[in-house]
Design a protein around this motif. Structure first.
Motif, short mmCIF file in Angstrom:
data_model
loop_
_atom_site.label_atom_id
_atom_site.label_comp_id
_atom_site.label_asym_id
_atom_site.label_seq_id
_atom_site.Cartn_x
_atom_site.Cartn_y
_atom_site.Cartn_z
N GLY A 40 0.80 -1.22 0.00
CA GLY A 40 0.00 0.00 0.00
C GLY A 40 0.83 1.25 0.00
O GLY A 40 2.02 1.23 -0.34
N GLY A 41 0.21 2.35 0.42
CA GLY A 41 0.82 3.66 0.31
C GLY A 41 1.51 4.19 1.55
O GLY A 41 1.84 5.37 1.60
N SER A 42 1.75 3.37 2.55
CA SER A 42 2.42 3.85 3.76
C SER A 42 3.93 3.65 3.68
O SER A 42 4.45 3.01 2.76
CB SER A 42 1.89 3.10 4.99
N ARG A 43 4.58 4.18 4.66
CA ARG A 43 6.03 4.04 4.79
C ARG A 43 6.42 2.57 4.67
O ARG A 43 5.74 1.70 5.21
CB ARG A 43 6.42 4.59 6.17
N PHE A 44 7.48 2.30 3.97
CA PHE A 44 7.98 0.95 3.72
C PHE A 44 7.01 0.11 2.89
O PHE A 44 7.11 -1.11 2.86
CB PHE A 44 8.34 0.22 5.02
N GLY A 45 6.02 0.74 2.24
CA GLY A 45 5.12 0.04 1.33
C GLY A 45 3.99 -0.73 1.99
O GLY A 45 3.32 -1.53 1.34
N ALA A 46 3.77 -0.51 3.27
CA ALA A 46 2.70 -1.23 3.97
C ALA A 46 1.33 -0.75 3.51
O ALA A 46 1.13 0.42 3.22
CB ALA A 46 2.84 -1.04 5.47
N GLY A 47 0.40 -1.69 3.49
CA GLY A 47 -0.95 -1.37 3.05
C GLY A 47 -2.01 -1.94 3.96
O GLY A 47 -1.73 -2.32 5.10
N PRO A 48 -3.22 -2.03 3.45
CA PRO A 48 -4.34 -2.51 4.26
C PRO A 48 -4.30 -4.02 4.49
O PRO A 48 -3.56 -4.75 3.83
CB PRO A 48 -5.56 -2.12 3.43
N MET A 49 -5.13 -4.45 5.42
CA MET A 49 -5.28 -5.88 5.68
C MET A 49 -6.13 -6.51 4.58
O MET A 49 -6.94 -5.84 3.94
CB MET A 49 -6.00 -6.11 7.01
N ALA A 50 -5.95 -7.80 4.40
CA ALA A 50 -6.79 -8.59 3.51
C ALA A 50 -7.16 -9.86 4.25
O ALA A 50 -6.44 -10.30 5.15
CB ALA A 50 -6.06 -8.91 2.21
N SER A 63 -12.29 -14.87 -1.04
CA SER A 63 -11.78 -13.59 -0.57
C SER A 63 -12.74 -12.99 0.43
O SER A 63 -13.96 -13.04 0.23
CB SER A 63 -11.60 -12.62 -1.75
N GLY A 64 -12.20 -12.42 1.48
CA GLY A 64 -13.02 -11.79 2.50
C GLY A 64 -12.86 -10.29 2.49
O GLY A 64 -12.18 -9.71 1.64
N LEU A 65 -13.49 -9.67 3.46
CA LEU A 65 -13.45 -8.21 3.60
C LEU A 65 -12.34 -7.79 4.55
O LEU A 65 -11.96 -8.54 5.45
CB LEU A 65 -14.79 -7.70 4.13
N ASN A 66 -11.87 -6.57 4.37
CA ASN A 66 -10.91 -5.98 5.30
C ASN A 66 -11.65 -5.62 6.58
O ASN A 66 -12.66 -4.91 6.53
CB ASN A 66 -10.31 -4.73 4.66
N PRO A 67 -11.19 -6.07 7.75
CA PRO A 67 -11.88 -5.71 9.00
C PRO A 67 -12.02 -4.20 9.20
O PRO A 67 -12.98 -3.74 9.82
CB PRO A 67 -11.01 -6.33 10.08
N ALA A 68 -11.06 -3.40 8.67
CA ALA A 68 -11.15 -1.94 8.82
C ALA A 68 -12.29 -1.37 8.01
O ALA A 68 -12.87 -0.35 8.38
CB ALA A 68 -9.83 -1.28 8.41
N ASN A 69 -12.60 -1.97 6.87
CA ASN A 69 -13.76 -1.58 6.07
C ASN A 69 -13.80 -0.09 5.77
O ASN A 69 -14.86 0.54 5.80
CB ASN A 69 -15.05 -2.02 6.79
N ASP A 70 -12.62 0.50 5.50
CA ASP A 70 -12.60 1.95 5.26
C ASP A 70 -12.05 2.34 3.89
O ASP A 70 -11.96 3.52 3.57
CB ASP A 70 -11.80 2.66 6.35
N GLY A 75 -1.18 1.72 5.64
CA GLY A 75 -0.81 0.55 6.42
C GLY A 75 -1.74 0.30 7.60
O GLY A 75 -2.03 1.20 8.38
N GLN A 76 -2.18 -0.91 7.71
CA GLN A 76 -2.93 -1.41 8.86
C GLN A 76 -2.08 -2.57 9.38
O GLN A 76 -2.19 -3.69 8.91
CB GLN A 76 -4.33 -1.85 8.45
N ASN A 77 -1.20 -2.25 10.31
CA ASN A 77 -0.14 -3.16 10.68
C ASN A 77 -0.29 -3.75 12.08
O ASN A 77 -1.09 -3.29 12.87
CB ASN A 77 1.21 -2.44 10.60
#
Length: 169
Positions: A40-50, A63-70, A75-77
């Protein structure tokens, strides 16, 4: 151990797989949820959960949904997941919550009452948590969940808890 089955990552490859940011599988009876961090678009390339979900003991996955649902690509780390004795799944993670200075990382939690098919009660439990330390969820009973995390202000361990299934922390 039985025969192995692959979890399809689809277009959400594992990005960061280090201690504290491990891909995980959580189960309640025949219901399983696999969760990992993506690019994803955060520092060190971190992104959302899957996530991926199985309702047949891991034989078949969708495939499921991201718990953050946003819809965020940030990054959701340092996530952790647990299922309580009634089969409610919980996820906790560190996410960006801009403060007055435009920065800050906080602890978010969500729950799924349908074995990972959907996620609700996504909440900010602590708006200032350590940005580089992992979390640990424990279900002590039905609707009773504890999350151990490193707080930001004192840089010491903190414990958040719910006894109402995640409606309040």
């Amino acid at each position: 151990w039985g025969a192995s089955n692959s979890v399809s990552l689809g277009d959400t490859p594992i990005s960061v797989a280090t201690r504290g940011n491990d891909p995980q599988v959580v189960a309640h009876q025949q219901h399983l949820v696999a969760q990992w961090s993506t690019n994803g678009g955060s520092r060190f390339g971190a992104g959302p959960m899957a996530t991926a979900v199985s309702h047949d003991g891991g034989k078949n996955w969708v495939s499921g949904l991201n718990p953050a649902n946003d819809g965020s690509t940030l990054g959701q780390n340092f996530s952790d997941m647990v299922a309580d004795p009634d089969g409610t799944f919980y996820a906790a993670w560190i996410f960006s919550h801009p403060d007055e200075a435009g920065e800050g990382r906080g602890l978010d939690v969500a729950r799924s009452s349908d074995f990972g098919d959907t996620w609700d009660f996504q909440q900010v439990v602590d708006s200032r948590a350590c940005e580089c330390c992992w979390n640990k969820l424990v279900a002590s009973g039905a609707g009773q969940v504890r999350v151990l995390y490193r707080d930001h202000g004192t840089r010491d361990m903190a414990l958040a808890s719910t006894d109402d299934g995640g409606k309040s922390w």
